[in-house]
Design an enzyme around this catalytic site. Structure first.
Site, PDB file in Angstrom:
ATOM      1  N   LYS A  27       0.831  -1.210   0.000  1.00 49.34           N
ATOM      2  CA  LYS A  27       0.000   0.000   0.000  1.00 49.34           C
ATOM      3  C   LYS A  27       0.863   1.257   0.000  1.00 49.34           C
ATOM      4  CE  LYS A  27      -2.653   2.651   3.411  1.00 49.34           C
ATOM      5  NZ  LYS A  27      -1.537   3.587   3.700  1.00 49.34           N
ATOM      6  N   ASN A  28       1.919   1.260   0.815  1.00 49.11           N
ATOM      7  CA  ASN A  28       2.720   2.467   0.982  1.00 49.11           C
ATOM      8  C   ASN A  28       3.627   2.769  -0.203  1.00 49.11           C
ATOM      9  OD1 ASN A  28       1.588   3.026   3.447  1.00 49.11           O
ATOM     10  ND2 ASN A  28       3.249   2.129   4.652  1.00 49.11           N
ATOM     11  N   ARG A  98      -4.090  10.205   2.181  1.00 45.44           N
ATOM     12  CA  ARG A  98      -3.036  11.206   2.283  1.00 45.44           C
ATOM     13  C   ARG A  98      -2.382  11.537   0.938  1.00 45.44           C
ATOM     14  NH1 ARG A  98      -1.987  12.935   6.988  1.00 45.44           N
ATOM     15  NH2 ARG A  98       0.092  13.697   6.413  1.00 45.44           N
ATOM     16  N   ASP A 122      -5.874   7.765   8.666  1.00 45.25           N
ATOM     17  CA  ASP A 122      -6.164   7.277  10.006  1.00 45.25           C
ATOM     18  C   ASP A 122      -5.997   8.373  11.051  1.00 45.25           C
ATOM     19  OD1 ASP A 122      -6.581   4.751   9.018  1.00 45.25           O
ATOM     20  OD2 ASP A 122      -4.488   4.156   9.260  1.00 45.25           O
ATOM     21  N   ASP A 312       4.167   0.800  12.010  1.00 47.71           N
ATOM     22  CA  ASP A 312       3.056  -0.019  11.522  1.00 47.71           C
ATOM     23  C   ASP A 312       3.203  -1.489  11.900  1.00 47.71           C
ATOM     24  OD1 ASP A 312       1.759   2.123  10.343  1.00 47.71           O
ATOM     25  OD2 ASP A 312       2.782   1.885   8.433  1.00 47.71           O
ATOM     26  N   VAL A 334       7.039   7.640  16.710  1.00 51.79           N
ATOM     27  CA  VAL A 334       6.714   8.181  15.391  1.00 51.79           C
ATOM     28  C   VAL A 334       5.392   8.941  15.409  1.00 51.79           C
ATOM     29  CG1 VAL A 334       6.312   7.601  12.964  1.00 51.79           C
ATOM     30  CG2 VAL A 334       8.033   6.338  14.287  1.00 51.79           C
TER      31      VAL A 334
END
Length: 444
Positions: A27-28, A98, A122, A312, A334
């Site tokens: 996804k990232n 985002r 989120d 994550d 973070v």
């Protein structure tokens, strides 16, 4: 008034989870690659694109400004930016993520004025976009904040610059890459993020014709070019997902082989995994077998930017630590608001406590703050199913799936639309192992 249809997972747990599962595309990286494709003058083909909500949202945004997209079978997405005509990006009907803030800088090369909506995503902290906006201004752009979003403009072309990021933010580094590759002259990004997804983006931009140099530290140097072309890029396997399946295997005392993941991008996760009692075996064709090799031991985990322990990874790892014999600590450095999911784990049987103190040695932005950013987890605690737990964000959602698989009895996980923004085909992939899971429709 017609009732809205929503969905949930019913999970019957309490047995070791055994079988094989394939990681989907990351996804990232996928959505960032889709933005990078806008910089080319010809079509880009992405393969191994995951069927997730964030991809759908990004497709809607690209469609809205005239980009031609063609989703072919087997996760192949062709993006042709040559038809792009509009520079005002609306809010997609599927919600926001985002990506708009990244599109702001990328589109500014093509248009003299670009408008995007406020970012979504989120609720795990402030995740400020100030770094992005300041970067655009350093390249010669002008940014205005309106009631419904951001507008960036330029008089002439963007100029290369030297940017020192106050924090090695992944998103801000990506914005600087988009801005720098077509800016006039040289750009240097100091204190840049060096996550695997960032280096994969650099590889893609190089394949499009960008000239980018990396160093042994956190400096990235870009020599601007006048034109980029489309390319063909396979999306890397999702390292966050792979670590989650590893935690599922170990927490349930199961045995899971994960396919489609490069072990080198898991980095320090594998060391912490072994430290608590997990085992792994490297197999051929980018496959890793995960299992429990002994009694689970407590650990002290501190999240950090890469190559540190990913923020994550901490949610599924918290489930694993709840089954360890002793007191474990997770120090989150973070994001300041990432432990809300622990309340639901406590209802299943976990014993956790939050504190505002920095329980660790990593330099932390939240020292002397009022944020509860350290968690104490006492184990082992057997999990017992509860009637329902609601997903607060996509990473916590997958941790709840793991927790429900560990708990004896049947648990319903609701709010899965958040989870499915980042994880695709959860039910068929887990059901292909021996987990009793079904996706049901409920009325909201």
């Amino acid at each position: 008034m017609e009732q809205q249809q929503t969905y949930a997972y019913n999970i019957k747990g309490g047995q070791p989870v055994v079988g094989e599962i394939r990681c989907l595309g990351a996804k990232n990286f996928t959505t960032k690659a889709m933005v990078a494709a806008l910089l080319g003058d010809s079509p880009t083909m992405l393969t191994n694109v995951p069927p997730i909500g964030d991809v759908t949202i990004t497709i809607e945004m690209l469609h809205s400004i005239g980009v031609k997209l063609d989703m072919v079978d087997n996760g192949t997405l062709i993006i042709d930016p040559s038809s792009m005509r509009a520079s005002n990006v609306p809010v997609p009907h599927s919600g926001s993520n985002r990506i708009p803030i990244l599109m702001l800088g990328a589109l500014l090369h093509r248009f003299k004025q670009v408008s995007v909506p406020f970012v979504g995503g989120d609720a795990i902290g402030r995740r400020s976009v100030d770094f992005h906006l300041r970067a655009i201004e350093q390249f010669g752009g002008k940014v205005e904040v309106a009631d419904d979003g951001f507008t960036a403009s330029r008089n002439g072309g963007l100029k290369g610059t030297h940017i020192k990021l106050p924090y090695p933010s992944v998103g801000a580094t990506e914005t600087c890459l988009y801005l720098g590759v077509l800016a006039e002259g040289r750009t240097t990004i100091s204190n840049a993020a060096i996550e695997p997804e960032v280096f994969e983006l650099i590889t893609m931009l190089r394949a499009m014709g960008a000239i980018i140099f990396t160093s042994s530290g956190r400096d990235i140097r870009i020599e601007g070019v006048k034109q980029l072309n489309g390319t063909h890029m396979k999306v890397m396997g999702d390292r966050i997902e792979a670590a989650s399946w590893a935690c599922l295997a170990c927490a349930s005392d199961g045995d899971i082989t994960v396919h489609g993941i490069r072990p080198e991008i898991l980095g320090n996760f594998l060391s912490y995994y072994q430290q608590v009692g997990g085992g792994f075996e490297l197999l051929e064709a980018s496959s890793i077998r995960f299992f429990r090799k002994g009694a689970l031991q407590p650990a002290i985990i501190e999240t950090d930017v890469y190559p540190g322990f990913s923020t994550d990874w901490q949610q599924p790892f918290a489930v694993l630590l709840s089954q360890a014999n002793g007191i474990s600590i997770i120090h989150e450095t973070v994001h300041e608001n990432r432990f809300g999911y622990l309340k639901a784990l406590d209802t299943l049987g976990a014993k956790t406590q939050l504190t505002t103190h920095c329980l660790g040695g990593v330099e932390c932005r939240y020292r002397e703050s009022s944020f509860e950013h350290s968690a104490i987890i006492i184990g082992p605690t057997p999990f017992t199913a509860v009637e329902q737990i609601a997903t607060p964000d996509l990473r916590a959602g997958l941790a709840y799936v793991i927790a429900a698989a560990v708990a004896c009895g049947t648990t319903r996980v609701t709010g899965i639309d958040m989870l499915e923004r980042g994880y695709g085909d959860i039910v068929p992939r887990l059901a292909a192992m021996n987990l009793d899971i079904e996706r049901i429709r409920i009325d909201a």
